[in-house]
Scaffold this motif. Structure first.
Motif, PDB file in Angstrom:
ATOM      1  N   PHE A 104       0.813  -1.215   0.000  1.00  0.00           N
ATOM      2  CA  PHE A 104       0.000   0.000   0.000  1.00  0.00           C
ATOM      3  C   PHE A 104       0.852   1.274   0.000  1.00  0.00           C
ATOM      4  CE2 PHE A 104      -2.616  -3.304   2.045  1.00  0.00           C
ATOM      5  CZ  PHE A 104      -3.720  -3.268   1.212  1.00  0.00           C
ATOM      6  N   LEU A 130      -0.404   4.284  -1.888  1.00  0.00           N
ATOM      7  CA  LEU A 130      -1.559   4.923  -1.244  1.00  0.00           C
ATOM      8  C   LEU A 130      -1.101   5.720  -0.020  1.00  0.00           C
ATOM      9  CD1 LEU A 130      -4.285   2.124  -1.420  1.00  0.00           C
ATOM     10  CD2 LEU A 130      -4.012   4.123  -2.892  1.00  0.00           C
ATOM     11  N   LEU A 142      -3.498   8.415   1.579  1.00  0.00           N
ATOM     12  CA  LEU A 142      -4.600   7.441   1.764  1.00  0.00           C
ATOM     13  C   LEU A 142      -4.049   6.318   2.645  1.00  0.00           C
ATOM     14  CD1 LEU A 142      -5.811   7.695  -1.908  1.00  0.00           C
ATOM     15  CD2 LEU A 142      -7.136   8.386   0.104  1.00  0.00           C
ATOM     16  N   GLN A 150      -6.030   1.444   5.305  1.00  0.00           N
ATOM     17  CA  GLN A 150      -6.551   0.435   4.378  1.00  0.00           C
ATOM     18  C   GLN A 150      -7.008  -0.787   5.170  1.00  0.00           C
ATOM     19  OE1 GLN A 150      -2.884   0.765   4.053  1.00  0.00           O
ATOM     20  NE2 GLN A 150      -2.956   2.689   2.902  1.00  0.00           N
ATOM     21  N   ILE A 182     -10.650   2.045   1.983  1.00  0.00           N
ATOM     22  CA  ILE A 182      -9.491   2.943   2.024  1.00  0.00           C
ATOM     23  C   ILE A 182      -9.918   4.266   2.640  1.00  0.00           C
ATOM     24  CG2 ILE A 182      -7.826   4.222   0.599  1.00  0.00           C
ATOM     25  CD1 ILE A 182      -8.090   1.811  -1.393  1.00  0.00           C
ATOM     26  N   SER A 210      -8.651  11.021  -4.645  1.00  0.00           N
ATOM     27  CA  SER A 210      -8.581   9.698  -4.007  1.00  0.00           C
ATOM     28  C   SER A 210      -8.878   8.597  -5.016  1.00  0.00           C
ATOM     29  CB  SER A 210      -9.580   9.618  -2.845  1.00  0.00           C
ATOM     30  OG  SER A 210      -9.296  10.604  -1.872  1.00  0.00           O
ATOM     31  N   VAL A 235      -6.326   5.661  -6.217  1.00  0.00           N
ATOM     32  CA  VAL A 235      -6.667   4.245  -6.002  1.00  0.00           C
ATOM     33  C   VAL A 235      -6.673   3.504  -7.339  1.00  0.00           C
ATOM     34  CG1 VAL A 235      -8.532   2.685  -5.301  1.00  0.00           C
ATOM     35  CG2 VAL A 235      -7.908   4.617  -3.843  1.00  0.00           C
TER      36      VAL A 235
END
Ligand code: SF4
Ligand code: SF4
Length: 231
Positions: free
Chosen positions: A6, A9, A14, A17, A49, A75, A79
């Protein structure tokens, strides 16, 4: 089964998760997802998320993104980029932002992110109330499911409950949250809650992650606009 990477992200702010196997989610929720999203039988997992703290807002600003919903648009774009790189041959469908039937707070509770605060926002020991749900997707992945954050509600050990006494509308004085009092106060010309929530800001939990003025202004002016639109 693989452990998700991740990093991209996290770098975009972000930084929350949670991966769920659909089979492990409440049956009613999964049935509704399968009913609403016809090809949902292709998907084995749901990925939730979110963001905690200020880094997402800084990333959105740095991206120069200008749109009606800059945080949502940023976002979703991040993603999509992340998923496309990590799982180029796997099916996926973004179901939030959008018309998602699943209850975000219910997912947050299962992930251990959400405990109810007196003013109805979710709270947890790590982030206080300074987190939010950003994107939910159904995926044909076989990632290792996340373990829920194990923490009790910070409110359970909070003796002062300063959020309740600091609300200028007294919206929690009756022992539960009176939305009508909150809305009525926010609409007043002299309201202190046009671009903030005084109760939320007063809570000491996770205060190092508290959003800055600009982010608060953005979030709360949108919600006030929605209130005015529906009043
Ligand atoms: S001030 Fe106390 S009761 Fe209020 S949200 Fe924070 S931890 Fe919970
Ligand atoms: S927005 Fe203002 S009136 Fe509403 S709960 Fe927060 S402090 Fe109270």
């Amino acid at each position: 089964m693989s452990v998700g990477d991740f990093t991209a992200l996290n770098d975009a702010g972000l930084n929350l998760q949670a991966v769920f196997d659909l089979d492990e989610l409440p049956a009613e929720m999964v049935a509704e997802l399968r009913r609403r999203f016809a090809p949902a039988h292709r998907y084995r997992q749901l990925i939730l998320i979110g963001h905690g703290g200020r880094s997402l807002w800084e990333a959105v600003k740095a991206s120069g993104m200008r749109s009606e919903n800059p945080i949502d648009d940023f976002s979703v774009r991040k993603v999509e980029q992340w998923f496309g790189k990590q799982f180029p041959d796997r099916a996926r469908e973004i179901i939030y932002p959008g018309n998602m039937p699943a209850d975000l707070q219910a997912l947050g509770r299962i992930a251990g992110w959400h405990h109810a605060s007196p003013f109805m926002l979710g709270i947890n020991a790590d982030w206080g109330t300074w987190f939010a749900y950003r994107v939910v997707l159904l995926t044909a992945t076989d990632l290792e499911p996340s373990r829920p954050l194990q923490s009790e509600s910070p409110c359970a050990r909070c003796a002062d409950r300063i959020c309740i006494s600091s609300c200028p509308a007294g919206a929690m004085d009756g022992g539960s949250f009176a939305l009508d009092k909150c809305i009525g106060y926010r609409r007043q010309a002299s309201s202190r809650c046009k671009a903030t929530c005084v109760a939320r800001v007063s809570c000491p939990v996770g205060s190092s992650h508290r959003y800055g003025d600009e982010q608060m202004q953005h979030a709360y002016s949108i919600s006030l606009r929605e209130i005015e639109r529906h009043s």
